[in-house]
Scaffold this motif. Sequence first.
Motif, mmCIF file in Angstrom:
data_model
loop_
_atom_site.group_PDB
_atom_site.id
_atom_site.type_symbol
_atom_site.label_atom_id
_atom_site.label_comp_id
_atom_site.label_asym_id
_atom_site.label_seq_id
_atom_site.Cartn_x
_atom_site.Cartn_y
_atom_site.Cartn_z
ATOM 1 N N SER A 145 0.851 -1.197 0.000
ATOM 2 C CA SER A 145 0.000 0.000 0.000
ATOM 3 C C SER A 145 0.884 1.243 0.000
ATOM 4 O O SER A 145 1.793 1.381 0.826
ATOM 5 C CB SER A 145 -0.911 0.010 1.231
ATOM 6 N N VAL A 146 0.635 2.146 -0.942
ATOM 7 C CA VAL A 146 1.452 3.347 -1.104
ATOM 8 C C VAL A 146 0.544 4.543 -1.354
ATOM 9 O O VAL A 146 -0.623 4.397 -1.723
ATOM 10 C CB VAL A 146 2.431 3.182 -2.296
ATOM 11 N N GLY B 46 -4.848 4.275 -3.243
ATOM 12 C CA GLY B 46 -6.247 4.684 -3.148
ATOM 13 C C GLY B 46 -7.173 3.509 -2.877
ATOM 14 O O GLY B 46 -8.338 3.523 -3.285
ATOM 15 N N GLY B 47 -6.641 2.478 -2.220
ATOM 16 C CA GLY B 47 -7.438 1.289 -1.905
ATOM 17 C C GLY B 47 -7.598 0.322 -3.061
ATOM 18 O O GLY B 47 -8.295 -0.693 -2.933
ATOM 19 N N VAL C 270 -2.812 5.819 -14.190
ATOM 20 C CA VAL C 270 -3.940 5.004 -14.627
ATOM 21 C C VAL C 270 -3.620 3.567 -14.237
ATOM 22 O O VAL C 270 -2.461 3.160 -14.220
ATOM 23 C CB VAL C 270 -4.195 5.119 -16.144
ATOM 24 N N GLY C 271 -4.670 2.783 -13.920
ATOM 25 C CA GLY C 271 -4.426 1.439 -13.429
ATOM 26 C C GLY C 271 -5.311 0.394 -14.077
ATOM 27 O O GLY C 271 -6.345 0.705 -14.676
ATOM 28 N N ARG D 205 -3.571 -2.683 -8.221
ATOM 29 C CA ARG D 205 -3.523 -2.566 -9.678
ATOM 30 C C ARG D 205 -2.093 -2.682 -10.206
ATOM 31 O O ARG D 205 -1.126 -2.549 -9.472
ATOM 32 C CB ARG D 205 -4.061 -1.189 -10.128
ATOM 33 N N ILE D 206 -1.996 -2.902 -11.518
ATOM 34 C CA ILE D 206 -0.806 -2.534 -12.275
ATOM 35 C C ILE D 206 -1.031 -1.090 -12.698
ATOM 36 O O ILE D 206 -2.046 -0.766 -13.330
ATOM 37 C CB ILE D 206 -0.609 -3.424 -13.520
ATOM 38 N N TRP D 207 -0.088 -0.211 -12.338
ATOM 39 C CA TRP D 207 -0.252 1.222 -12.577
ATOM 40 C C TRP D 207 0.748 1.729 -13.613
ATOM 41 O O TRP D 207 1.910 1.296 -13.624
ATOM 42 C CB TRP D 207 -0.025 2.012 -11.287
#
Length: 199
Positions: free
Chosen positions: A62-63, A92-93, A109-110, A96-98
């Motif tokens: 988590s970042v 942001g909860g 974008v994710g 994902r791959i971002w």
Amino acid sequence: GTGITVDLGGRVGPAISLPGSGSGSAGSIATGASLASMSSTMTTCKTYMFWTKPNSAQASTSVSGTYDGHVIIGDGDGSSGWYGWVSKCTAGGLDRIWFGNWVGSESRVGSTYTNDVWTHFACVHYAGSIYIYKNGILQSSTTSGATSNDAVGLRWGANYNNFRRYQGLIDDMRVYTRAVSPQEIFLSAMGVTPLTPKP
């Protein structure tokens, strides 16, 4: 770097296996090339395209900024930070791959992903926006300006300080000095037509 192996069970050919651990430069690849060395237009127009198989043994971190995620590929260094990157993390909860772009602040974008499954991703920066595609289908887009700096080095598998190492397989990594079209991305994901990097 050390700790990286070749896995013959790649999606297209032999894949690079990134261990997600190590010290110093171990577990990552510093290419020695910068985006600026490839083209003078890379601050506003580029594509990263690749297959990856994330390892379920690596929990998503988590970042607040996705530049601090487990890095698949990025352009940056220890003195100045990241400017363009693809990472795996929870921000942001959302796990994902971002695809991120630094323009004085973070644009991102994710896309969802599945551990231990080969998935095709394309990340495109073009005409004032960034886009991420999964298996040939657009997942997300947002407006984003010119990358603040493209004169630092490309790195696979870890962030600019050799932390946040990515654990998983990567195959057929391509960096384009142009925006690969949606049609080309779809064909590449379907394995219909091989693409050759070109200006």
